[in-house]
Design a protein around this motif. Structure first.
Motif, PDB file in Angstrom:
ATOM      1  N   GLU B  22       0.848  -1.105   0.012  1.00 36.51           N
ATOM      2  CA  GLU B  22      -0.083  -0.078   0.140  1.00 36.51           C
ATOM      3  C   GLU B  22       0.858   1.191   0.084  1.00 36.51           C
ATOM      4  OE1 GLU B  22      -3.037   0.462  -0.694  1.00 36.51           O
ATOM      5  OE2 GLU B  22      -3.594  -1.360  -1.004  1.00 36.51           O
ATOM      6  N   ARG B  23       1.998   1.218   0.975  1.00 35.00           N
ATOM      7  CA  ARG B  23       2.784   2.173   0.837  1.00 35.00           C
ATOM      8  C   ARG B  23       3.534   2.482  -0.649  1.00 35.00           C
ATOM      9  NH1 ARG B  23       4.509   0.587   5.907  1.00 35.00           N
ATOM     10  NH2 ARG B  23       6.207  -0.832   4.942  1.00 35.00           N
ATOM     11  N   LEU B  24       3.902   1.533  -1.169  1.00 37.97           N
ATOM     12  CA  LEU B  24       4.618   1.601  -2.409  1.00 37.97           C
ATOM     13  C   LEU B  24       3.509   2.197  -3.408  1.00 37.97           C
ATOM     14  CD1 LEU B  24       7.039   1.239  -4.427  1.00 37.97           C
ATOM     15  CD2 LEU B  24       6.350  -1.209  -4.437  1.00 37.97           C
ATOM     16  N   ARG B  25       2.586   1.752  -3.247  1.00 36.65           N
ATOM     17  CA  ARG B  25       1.357   2.264  -4.272  1.00 36.65           C
ATOM     18  C   ARG B  25       1.395   3.604  -4.199  1.00 36.65           C
ATOM     19  NH1 ARG B  25      -1.241  -2.326  -5.026  1.00 36.65           N
ATOM     20  NH2 ARG B  25      -1.980  -2.390  -2.723  1.00 36.65           N
ATOM     21  N   LYS B  26       1.198   4.072  -2.941  1.00 31.61           N
ATOM     22  CA  LYS B  26       0.951   5.555  -2.756  1.00 31.61           C
ATOM     23  C   LYS B  26       1.962   6.412  -3.325  1.00 31.61           C
ATOM     24  CE  LYS B  26      -1.072   8.331   1.149  1.00 31.61           C
ATOM     25  NZ  LYS B  26       0.152   8.808   1.874  1.00 31.61           N
ATOM     26  N   GLU B  27       3.205   6.038  -2.894  1.00 29.83           N
ATOM     27  CA  GLU B  27       4.299   6.718  -3.312  1.00 29.83           C
ATOM     28  C   GLU B  27       4.512   6.823  -4.843  1.00 29.83           C
ATOM     29  OE1 GLU B  27       6.843   4.483   0.183  1.00 29.83           O
ATOM     30  OE2 GLU B  27       7.813   4.306  -1.907  1.00 29.83           O
ATOM     31  N   LEU B  28       4.072   5.633  -5.481  1.00 34.77           N
ATOM     32  CA  LEU B  28       4.329   5.810  -7.132  1.00 34.77           C
ATOM     33  C   LEU B  28       3.094   6.633  -7.732  1.00 34.77           C
ATOM     34  CD1 LEU B  28       4.890   2.135  -7.534  1.00 34.77           C
ATOM     35  CD2 LEU B  28       6.507   3.928  -7.929  1.00 34.77           C
ATOM     36  N   LYS B  29       1.976   6.705  -6.944  1.00 37.89           N
ATOM     37  CA  LYS B  29       0.803   7.546  -7.358  1.00 37.89           C
ATOM     38  C   LYS B  29       1.252   8.855  -7.295  1.00 37.89           C
ATOM     39  CE  LYS B  29      -4.321   8.039  -7.360  1.00 37.89           C
ATOM     40  NZ  LYS B  29      -5.336   7.531  -6.583  1.00 37.89           N
ATOM     41  N   GLU B  30       1.904   9.382  -6.187  1.00 35.68           N
ATOM     42  CA  GLU B  30       2.071  10.675  -5.952  1.00 35.68           C
ATOM     43  C   GLU B  30       3.296  11.181  -6.968  1.00 35.68           C
ATOM     44  OE1 GLU B  30       1.221  10.438  -1.035  1.00 35.68           O
ATOM     45  OE2 GLU B  30       3.199  10.505  -1.847  1.00 35.68           O
ATOM     46  N   ARG B  31       4.050  10.206  -7.244  1.00 30.62           N
ATOM     47  CA  ARG B  31       5.275  10.636  -8.486  1.00 30.62           C
ATOM     48  C   ARG B  31       4.709  10.378  -9.748  1.00 30.62           C
ATOM     49  NH1 ARG B  31      10.900   7.946  -6.892  1.00 30.62           N
ATOM     50  NH2 ARG B  31      11.489   9.387  -8.343  1.00 30.62           N
ATOM     51  N   GLY B  32       3.368   9.975  -9.912  1.00 32.19           N
ATOM     52  CA  GLY B  32       2.843   9.951 -11.258  1.00 32.19           C
ATOM     53  C   GLY B  32       3.277   8.817 -12.029  1.00 32.19           C
ATOM     54  N   ILE B  33       3.716   7.590 -11.223  1.00 28.60           N
ATOM     55  CA  ILE B  33       3.920   6.315 -12.049  1.00 28.60           C
ATOM     56  C   ILE B  33       2.924   5.359 -12.006  1.00 28.60           C
ATOM     57  CG2 ILE B  33       5.885   4.549 -11.720  1.00 28.60           C
ATOM     58  CD1 ILE B  33       7.818   6.743 -10.908  1.00 28.60           C
ATOM     59  N   PHE B  34       2.637   4.679 -12.957  1.00 27.16           N
ATOM     60  CA  PHE B  34       1.705   3.636 -12.833  1.00 27.16           C
ATOM     61  C   PHE B  34       2.596   2.265 -13.003  1.00 27.16           C
ATOM     62  CE2 PHE B  34      -1.101   0.790 -14.678  1.00 27.16           C
ATOM     63  CZ  PHE B  34      -2.449   0.836 -14.448  1.00 27.16           C
ATOM     64  N   LEU B  35       2.306   1.330 -12.076  1.00 24.90           N
ATOM     65  CA  LEU B  35       2.931   0.099 -12.101  1.00 24.90           C
ATOM     66  C   LEU B  35       1.930  -0.876 -12.565  1.00 24.90           C
ATOM     67  CD1 LEU B  35       5.236  -1.602 -11.225  1.00 24.90           C
ATOM     68  CD2 LEU B  35       4.510  -1.769  -9.016  1.00 24.90           C
ATOM     69  N   LEU B  36       2.196  -1.778 -13.557  1.00 27.67           N
ATOM     70  CA  LEU B  36       1.343  -2.827 -14.112  1.00 27.67           C
ATOM     71  C   LEU B  36       2.349  -4.103 -13.660  1.00 27.67           C
ATOM     72  CD1 LEU B  36      -1.060  -3.825 -15.723  1.00 27.67           C
ATOM     73  CD2 LEU B  36       0.860  -4.347 -17.448  1.00 27.67           C
ATOM     74  N   ASN B  37       1.592  -4.950 -12.984  1.00 32.33           N
ATOM     75  CA  ASN B  37       2.359  -6.316 -12.636  1.00 32.33           C
ATOM     76  C   ASN B  37       1.371  -7.404 -13.432  1.00 32.33           C
ATOM     77  OD1 ASN B  37       3.252  -8.584 -11.567  1.00 32.33           O
ATOM     78  ND2 ASN B  37       1.604  -8.377  -9.658  1.00 32.33           N
TER      79      ASN B  37
END
Lengths: 225, 225
Positions: B22-37
């Motif tokens: 959850e922390r990582l998802r939030k950090e990435l969203k704040e940086r404007g990065i979408f992560l696809l698994n």
């Protein structure tokens, strides 16, 4: 940090499991039972291969099958309908593999009277099942042509622990870029003693050779009891 | 007993990993990065699908790829040669999946300046990767026709956690007994919200739809930042 902790725990489990697997292997040998551990990726043809093989062997050997899956009983039903031999379905409760203790629980639920050969169809997975010795007499895996010839490069442990690698679905080879020579070379890189057989479970091609190998292994173990 | 112990340890790890994800998802969203698994069985076509998809999207999005494997760097090389986008290979040290912390380690080794989309190609495995939230914005999986239409019955968790299921290798459907309707029904049984797309990475069929879906998801996340 999470990562490291998982590895340590696995290691301590491995040590106990290895001893447990040795005990199970010895017990089975003393009772004249050969245990084959059959592994592969999901959908590479374990169940179809087993049906064809068992039908070639069931007059010569008394066979029982344990189907391991996270859920469903489709494979156990297929084996029972296709061969008539004693079959059970093991549900792993979400687990990605079977260890020796789980294998023993399955074996205990079988009627072992006169059984020569128990076949365990492990969970479809090229990673975790390779890490846990089930106590099997021999390990066998199936690599199917659609998966690609590079799998021994990516899943080294699975190929290194198998006595026999079956290359399945050879009938569709014309539709895939699968280099049999390269694949054999990669397998031998991981395990120079691995025997390799090309089969097509759908058409039955090569199944007689697999059945012959299996019968031989059972006889060797019985002779060496 | 071994078995029970493993499950307990996994659970405690899960709790921590879920928070970490959850922390990582939030950090990435704040940086404007979408992560696809992106997940699948071994050899179902993740890398080929990615090459075709990235080539459709790389002028519109700044993309980076993390290839996770137990061993070898064949996939990372293929992605780099086939697309030219920033690519790294993650070796999992024998591990059958990536958790959020391992994913973070991979992301930290990327040059994230201007990156909109990071694609993680997870270890080829239908079991374990489903159990560990990587912190991804969306989960996607590939089921290939040769694997069979019954996989949602046997690997329920994988199908239940995926936002998108790609059914790949439709070009070889005539040579396999794969019932698309039945498969869709099984997928919906596990996850009624899953989007399903038929593709053929080899011929490029359906890749534009997948690319469009992915672009849309990235835009939605950016809009909702």
């Amino acid at each position: 940090m999470d990562n490291l902790r998982i590895i340590e725990v696995k290691r301590s489990v491995f040590e106990e499991n290895d001893k447990d697997a040795e005990r199970l292997r010895k017990e089975l040998k003393e009772r004249g039972i050969f245990l084959l551990n059959l592994m592969s990726s999901p959908g590479s043809g374990k169940t179809t291969t087993l049906i064809k093989t068992i039908n070639l062997l069931k007059d010569k050997l008394n066979i029982a099958v344990m189907e391991a899956d996270i859920d469903s009983d489709t494979d156990a039903k297929k084996i029972l309908e296709g061969t008539g031999v004693q079959t059970i379905q093991i549900h792993t409760g979400g687990m990605c593999h079977l260890d020796a203790d789980m294998t023993r629980q399955g074996i205990r639920s079988l009627d072992l009277e006169k059984v020569d050969l128990v076949i365990l169809e492990n969970v479809g997975n090229l990673v975790c099942p390779a890490e846990f010795d089930t106590g099997a007499s021999k390990n066998c895996m199936i690599l199917s042509v659609p998966e690609g010839d590079d799998k021994p490069l990516k899943y080294p442990l699975m190929f290194s622990i198998c006595d026999l690698v079956l290359i399945n679905k050879t009938d569709v080879a014309p539709y895939f870029d699968f280099d049999f020579d390269k694949c054999e070379q990669y397998i031998k890189m991981r395990n120079k003693n691995a025997k390799i057989l090309s089969i097509c479970a759908k058409t039955g091609e090569g199944i007689d050779e697999f059945a012959m190998w299996l019968k031989e292994q059972v006889d060797i173990q019985k002779g060496g009891k």
